[in-house]
Enzyme design. Structure first.
Site, PDB file in Angstrom:
ATOM      1  N   HIS A 154     -12.827 -42.858  41.281  1.00 54.46           N
ATOM      2  CA  HIS A 154     -13.848 -42.309  40.390  1.00 54.46           C
ATOM      3  C   HIS A 154     -13.925 -43.243  39.179  1.00 54.46           C
ATOM      4  CE1 HIS A 154     -15.667 -38.509  38.389  1.00 54.46           C
ATOM      5  NE2 HIS A 154     -15.953 -39.565  37.646  1.00 54.46           N
ATOM      6  N   GLU A 174     -23.445 -39.185  39.250  1.00 55.39           N
ATOM      7  CA  GLU A 174     -24.161 -38.388  38.258  1.00 55.39           C
ATOM      8  C   GLU A 174     -24.078 -39.081  36.916  1.00 55.39           C
ATOM      9  OE1 GLU A 174     -22.183 -34.634  38.145  1.00 55.39           O
ATOM     10  OE2 GLU A 174     -20.403 -35.407  37.144  1.00 55.39           O
ATOM     11  N   ARG A 219     -23.726 -37.199  27.349  1.00 56.48           N
ATOM     12  CA  ARG A 219     -22.955 -36.806  26.165  1.00 56.48           C
ATOM     13  C   ARG A 219     -21.763 -37.742  26.033  1.00 56.48           C
ATOM     14  NH1 ARG A 219     -18.538 -34.675  28.732  1.00 56.48           N
ATOM     15  NH2 ARG A 219     -18.930 -33.609  30.706  1.00 56.48           N
TER      16      ARG A 219
END
Length: 444
Positions: free
Chosen positions: A217, A297, A301
Site C-alpha cells: 500500500h 482512491e 485531506r
C-alpha cells in the site's frame, strides 16, 4: 493588482472542527504562524487538552458526544459565535465531507481544504476511478457500473477473475470491503459488504476490483494551489494494517527507488492537475511485486501519517495547507523538494490486540512518552479515554539516517513509553517492528 493577488482569501482566526491530537497538531502550527484558534468540544471532551490550549472553545454537543463533531449546523454556528473566519476540518470526522465544505463556503468561511466539488468528485470510488482513467492514471481492472444487481455483480466478478475485492463506493477505513476467493462465496460476502456499507455510509453501492496478491500500500503526498502549481512530496508505505486500517507507516518505502518514485509522483501530480485540485491530498496505490502500480482512491485531506513526510522533507504540511487556503502559491518547486533519512510512525491505540483489537476506554492512570521520539497525542496522567471515538490515542514517530536507525529508535521508544490504566496495542506494535519480515523491509 495581479491575478495571484486578486485570488487571495486571507483569514485570522481558525475554528478546528476536530478533537484530541489532531486539533493540537493544527493549533501548534497555527499559533506559530500568528493565527488565533478556536476549539470545539462535546460534553465528553469539556476538560480535554485541545480545549485548554486553544485561544477559545465552544461546546457543540449535549447530550450526544459521539455525534456532536459531525453536526454541521452546530460547527457553523460555533464559527459565527467565536468570530472565526476559517475552518480547518482536521483529518477525521468531516474532513472529506463535501456538504461541510460547501456549508463553510456558503457561510463566508475559508475552508482549509479542497473545494466541495473536488471532495465530491474523489469521494465516490467509482466516479474517482473514471476520472483517474481519463487522466491516464493506471487503475485496477474491475467494474464500477450502475447496475448493482447481484446477478450482474456476480457475472462481472467472474469476468474479472478471482480473487476479487468488493469495495463500498463511499467512505473508507476498510468498511464495506471484502476479499472474495471463489464464486461460491461471492453472494454471502456481497451481502455482508453491502450491509456494512449501508450502516457506515448510508450507501450500499459497491465496486469490484481484481485482487492484487500480496501488494504494498503506497501513497503519494501531493499539494496543489489555485494558481495551477502542483508538487508531490514522495511516498509513504502503509502496508502494515489490521482490518484494512493502517498501523505502521514509513517514508520512504523500502520497495520504491528513485525512478519509481519519479513515475508515481508524476502520475499523482498529473491527476490533481486534471481535476484542478487545491490543497493537501494523497493518492493511494497498490504496488505489485513487478513494480506495477494501480490507483485505489484519493484522500482529499491531510493524512494521519503526514509526520513521516514532514520528517524526511523538513516541511510543515499544516503550514502549507494554511498558505494554500489563503490563496498564496504553494511556494515550492518540485526540484526543491529534498528527502533526508528515513521515518517510521506507529499508531498507539486503546485496544486489546489479543482480543480481536477490541477498543478500550477508561482512565489513563500513568502516561509518560519518550522524549527521543516525536509523539502526537492529547493525553496526560489521569486523562479519560472516552468510548465514543476512534481508538487511536497517539502516534509515535522516529526519524533516523537510515531505516534501521529509525526502526531501532522507535522500538526503544515503545519500550520506554508508559501507558498504564487502559489496555493498548503497545506490545503488539513492538512485535511488528521486531518481526524479521518487517525488519527486512518485506511487509506487504
Amino acid at each position: 493588482m495581479t491575478a495571484e493577488t486578486s485570488s487571495r482569501t486571507p483569514f485570522r482566526k481558525i475554528l478546528i472542527a476536530n478533537r484530541g491530537e489532531i486539533a493540537l497538531r493544527i493549533i501548534r502550527t497555527a499559533r506559530a504562524l500568528g493565527y488565533r484558534t478556536v476549539a470545539v468540544h462535546s460534553t465528553a471532551d469539556a476538560g480535554a487538552r485541545h480545549v485548554r490550549e486553544a485561544d477559545q472553545a465552544v461546546c457543540i454537543g449535549d447530550p450526544l458526544p459521539a455525534q456532536s463533531y459531525l453536526c454541521i449546523p452546530a460547527l457553523i454556528e460555533a464559527a459565527r459565535r467565536s468570530g472565526a473566519d476559517a475552518v480547518h476540518p482536521g483529518y477525521g470526522f468531516l474532513a472529506e465531507n463535501e456538504d461541510f465544505a460547501q456549508a463553510c463556503h456558503d457561510a463566508g468561511l475559508v475552508f482549509i481544504g479542497p473545494s466541495a466539488e473536488a471532495i465530491r468528485a474523489m469521494g465516490n470510488k467509482a466516479g474517482a476511478k473514471v476520472l483517474m482513467q481519463a487522466a491516464g492514471v493506471p487503475c485496477i481492472p474491475g467494474y464500477q457500473g450502475e447496475d448493482q444487481s447481484e446477478a450482474r455483480l456476480a457475472d462481472e466478478a467472474g469476468r474479472i477473475g478471482f480473487p476479487v475485492m468488493i469495495k463500498a463506493t463511499a467512505g473508507g477505513g476498510g468498511r464495506g470491503m471484502r476479499l472474495v476467493n471463489s464464486a461460491a462465496e461471492f453472494p454471502e460476502l456481497l451481502r455482508s459488504a453491502r450491509s456494512e456499507a449501508q450502516s457506515a455510509f448510508g450507501d450500499p453501492e459497491v465496486i469490484l476490483e481484481r485482487a492484487i496478491v500480496r501488494p504494498r500500500h503506497i501513497e503519494i503526498q501531493v499539494f496543489a494551489d489555485r494558481h495551477g502549481h502542483a508538487i508531490h512530496l514522495g511516498e509513504r508505505d502503509c502496508s502494515v494494517q489490521r482490518r484494512h486500517q493502517k498501523l505502521i507507516e514509513e517514508a520512504p518505502s523500502p520497495a520504491v527507488d528513485a525512478a519509481l518514485r519519479a513515475r508515481m509522483g508524476a502520475t499523482a501530480v498529473a491527476a490533481v492537475k486534471a481535476i484542478r485540485y487545491e490543497g493537501a491530498g494523497t493518492l493511494e496505490f497498490l504496488l505489485d511485486a513487478e513494480g506495477r502500480y494501480y490507483f485505489m482512491e484519493m484522500n482529499t485531506r491531510l493524512q494521519v501519517e503526514h509526520p513521516v513526510t514532514e520528517a524526511i522533507t523538513g516541511l510543515d504540511l499544516v503550514a502549507l495547507q494554511l498558505r494554500v487556503a489563503a490563496g498564496e502559491p504553494v511556494g515550492i518547486a518540485q526540484e526543491d523538494v529534498r528527502f533526508s533519512g528515513h521515518a517510521i510512525e506507529v499508531r498507539l491505540c486503546a485496544e486489546d490486540a489479543d482480543q480481536g483489537f477490541m477498543p478500550q476506554s477508561g482512565t489513563m492512570a500513568l502516561w509518560q512518552m519518550p522524549p527521543q521520539l516525536r509523539v502526537e497525542h492529547a493525553l496526560q496522567s489521569g486523562a479519560e479515554i472516552p468510548p465514543y471515538y476512534d481508538s487511536m490515542i497517539a502516534k509515535l514517530i522516529a526519524h533516523g539516517d537510515s531505516r534501521e536507525d529509525a526502526r531501532r529508535l522507535l522500538m526503544a521508544g515503545l519500550e520506554d513509553a508508559v501507558a498504564l490504566g487502559v489496555t493498548t496495542n503497545q506490545a503488539f506494535l513492538h512485535r511488528c517492528l521486531g518481526h524479521d519480515v518487517f525488519a527486512a523491509g518485506g511487509a506487504t
